[in-house]
Motif scaffolding. Sequence first.
Motif, PDB file in Angstrom:
ATOM      1  N   ILE A 186       0.877  -1.173   0.000  1.00 41.91           N
ATOM      2  CA  ILE A 186       0.000   0.000   0.000  1.00 41.91           C
ATOM      3  C   ILE A 186       0.913   1.223   0.000  1.00 41.91           C
ATOM      4  O   ILE A 186       1.650   1.457   0.959  1.00 41.91           O
ATOM      5  CB  ILE A 186      -0.910   0.046   1.250  1.00 41.91           C
ATOM      6  N   LEU A 187       0.905   1.980  -1.084  1.00 40.45           N
ATOM      7  CA  LEU A 187       1.793   3.136  -1.179  1.00 40.45           C
ATOM      8  C   LEU A 187       1.479   4.176  -0.107  1.00 40.45           C
ATOM      9  O   LEU A 187       0.343   4.298   0.359  1.00 40.45           O
ATOM     10  CB  LEU A 187       1.673   3.779  -2.563  1.00 40.45           C
ATOM     11  N   MET A 188       2.488   4.947   0.260  1.00 39.88           N
ATOM     12  CA  MET A 188       2.314   6.006   1.247  1.00 39.88           C
ATOM     13  C   MET A 188       1.670   7.252   0.656  1.00 39.88           C
ATOM     14  O   MET A 188       1.299   8.166   1.400  1.00 39.88           O
ATOM     15  CB  MET A 188       3.665   6.374   1.872  1.00 39.88           C
ATOM     16  N   ASP A 189       1.517   7.314  -0.660  1.00 38.39           N
ATOM     17  CA  ASP A 189       0.907   8.486  -1.302  1.00 38.39           C
ATOM     18  C   ASP A 189      -0.497   8.727  -0.745  1.00 38.39           C
ATOM     19  O   ASP A 189      -1.230   7.776  -0.455  1.00 38.39           O
ATOM     20  CB  ASP A 189       0.794   8.263  -2.808  1.00 38.39           C
ATOM     21  N   GLY A 190      -0.882  10.002  -0.633  1.00 38.95           N
ATOM     22  CA  GLY A 190      -2.251  10.322  -0.246  1.00 38.95           C
ATOM     23  C   GLY A 190      -2.358  11.121   1.028  1.00 38.95           C
ATOM     24  O   GLY A 190      -1.389  11.311   1.760  1.00 38.95           O
ATOM     25  N   SER A 191      -3.582  11.577   1.296  1.00 38.50           N
ATOM     26  CA  SER A 191      -3.841  12.410   2.478  1.00 38.50           C
ATOM     27  C   SER A 191      -4.732  11.695   3.490  1.00 38.50           C
ATOM     28  O   SER A 191      -5.216  12.310   4.433  1.00 38.50           O
ATOM     29  CB  SER A 191      -4.513  13.724   2.040  1.00 38.50           C
ATOM     30  N   HIS A 192      -4.968  10.414   3.307  1.00 43.02           N
ATOM     31  CA  HIS A 192      -5.835   9.638   4.188  1.00 43.02           C
ATOM     32  C   HIS A 192      -5.194   9.401   5.560  1.00 43.02           C
ATOM     33  O   HIS A 192      -3.965   9.447   5.694  1.00 43.02           O
ATOM     34  CB  HIS A 192      -6.158   8.285   3.535  1.00 43.02           C
ATOM     35  N   GLY A 193      -6.038   9.124   6.539  1.00 42.95           N
ATOM     36  CA  GLY A 193      -5.560   8.853   7.885  1.00 42.95           C
ATOM     37  C   GLY A 193      -5.196   7.388   8.082  1.00 42.95           C
ATOM     38  O   GLY A 193      -5.465   6.537   7.233  1.00 42.95           O
ATOM     39  N   ILE A 194      -4.626   7.088   9.228  1.00 44.62           N
ATOM     40  CA  ILE A 194      -4.129   5.748   9.504  1.00 44.62           C
ATOM     41  C   ILE A 194      -5.257   4.718   9.593  1.00 44.62           C
ATOM     42  O   ILE A 194      -5.091   3.557   9.214  1.00 44.62           O
ATOM     43  CB  ILE A 194      -3.256   5.745  10.792  1.00 44.62           C
ATOM     44  N   ASN A 195      -6.431   5.132  10.059  1.00 46.35           N
ATOM     45  CA  ASN A 195      -7.545   4.185  10.169  1.00 46.35           C
ATOM     46  C   ASN A 195      -8.009   3.705   8.796  1.00 46.35           C
ATOM     47  O   ASN A 195      -8.388   2.541   8.634  1.00 46.35           O
ATOM     48  CB  ASN A 195      -8.709   4.816  10.938  1.00 46.35           C
ATOM     49  N   LYS A 196      -7.975   4.605   7.822  1.00 43.50           N
ATOM     50  CA  LYS A 196      -8.351   4.197   6.470  1.00 43.50           C
ATOM     51  C   LYS A 196      -7.313   3.231   5.900  1.00 43.50           C
ATOM     52  O   LYS A 196      -7.661   2.241   5.251  1.00 43.50           O
ATOM     53  CB  LYS A 196      -8.495   5.408   5.555  1.00 43.50           C
TER      54      LYS A 196
END
Length: 355
Positions: A186-196
Amino acid sequence: MPLNYYKEELKKTAESLAKSGKGILAVDESTKTIGKRLASINLENTETNRKAYRGMLFTTQGLGQYISGAILFEETLFQTHSDGELMVKKLEKLGIIPGIKVDKGLKPLAGGGDIETFCSGLDGLVERSSDYYAQGARFAKWRAVLQITNNGCPSKLSIKENAWGLARYARSVQESGLVPIIEPEILMDGSHGINKTAAIQEEVIKEVYMACKTNGVYLEGTLLKPSMTIEGAECPEKSNPKTIAEQTIRTMERSVPAAVPGIVFLSGGLSEEAASVYLNLMNKIKRKATWNIGFSYGRALQHSCLKAWDGKNITAGQNALLARAQANSEASKGCYLEGSQPSSDEALFVAGYKY
């Protein structure tokens, strides 16, 4: 050969790779990607320079104390050291098991989102793997990549396609005697939180093992190489190391069968120090399954090493590699003291990382 012929050997190899206190050196960068690494120290991307760098790594005395296996690019598997001896023989002398990257890279996924991919290379894989086995490889790696976005990625199609590809790969290489490292990154790209991240990662890994069951993959002769459960690189709310460790272990416990002997985490753009700290904290948590929690790092083992080597300083490069290998060995036993080994805290994240 049928899978049953190799079962005992596969189990033994997987257990050796997942031995407590040891991890895997991922040095399987493609020719293009290793070129970027060499360019960072002003070296041209030639076979001579690639050979010199990897030869430096594979003649590091004492490395086998901390490293159980090394994943190679195809060029390296068949390459000789400057002294004429095969690279795989150099590894074997250190007590390190040679492995091989067998996928043929990421391709756009038809019907998926704009950024979604599948991993190619299944055609002829059994035959290629037999050649790799004959050359001395005893395990393999295949990297599937998924990305979390705000517009619905990874899609159900992407999750199913990549899970199926990983399972088909795993069964194929096992029939040639190679232990498959199953890597749903799962790439680290993005603005999502850890729960997602946790929710998506749990879904992905469960899908992978359902596909493995359908394909008759021998789980005792496999390893899992996941990313750590962490928020997107652009998320404004940063989790502390303890939370990341707890979320990662919880996600693994919810999705990884107990039959798998080891989980070897990828560093995925984390700094050298962060990769060690998070791994150390994970190994302090009591867990339900007995799988070994180790590492399969590329950049987090090589970043300082490459800079110290600088094309000519073999001893400096090897000392830097040993320092990070020892740090992660200690972290895989839960006894790493933060900052006790020379390291870089430079973030190694690259958006949309491909190699």
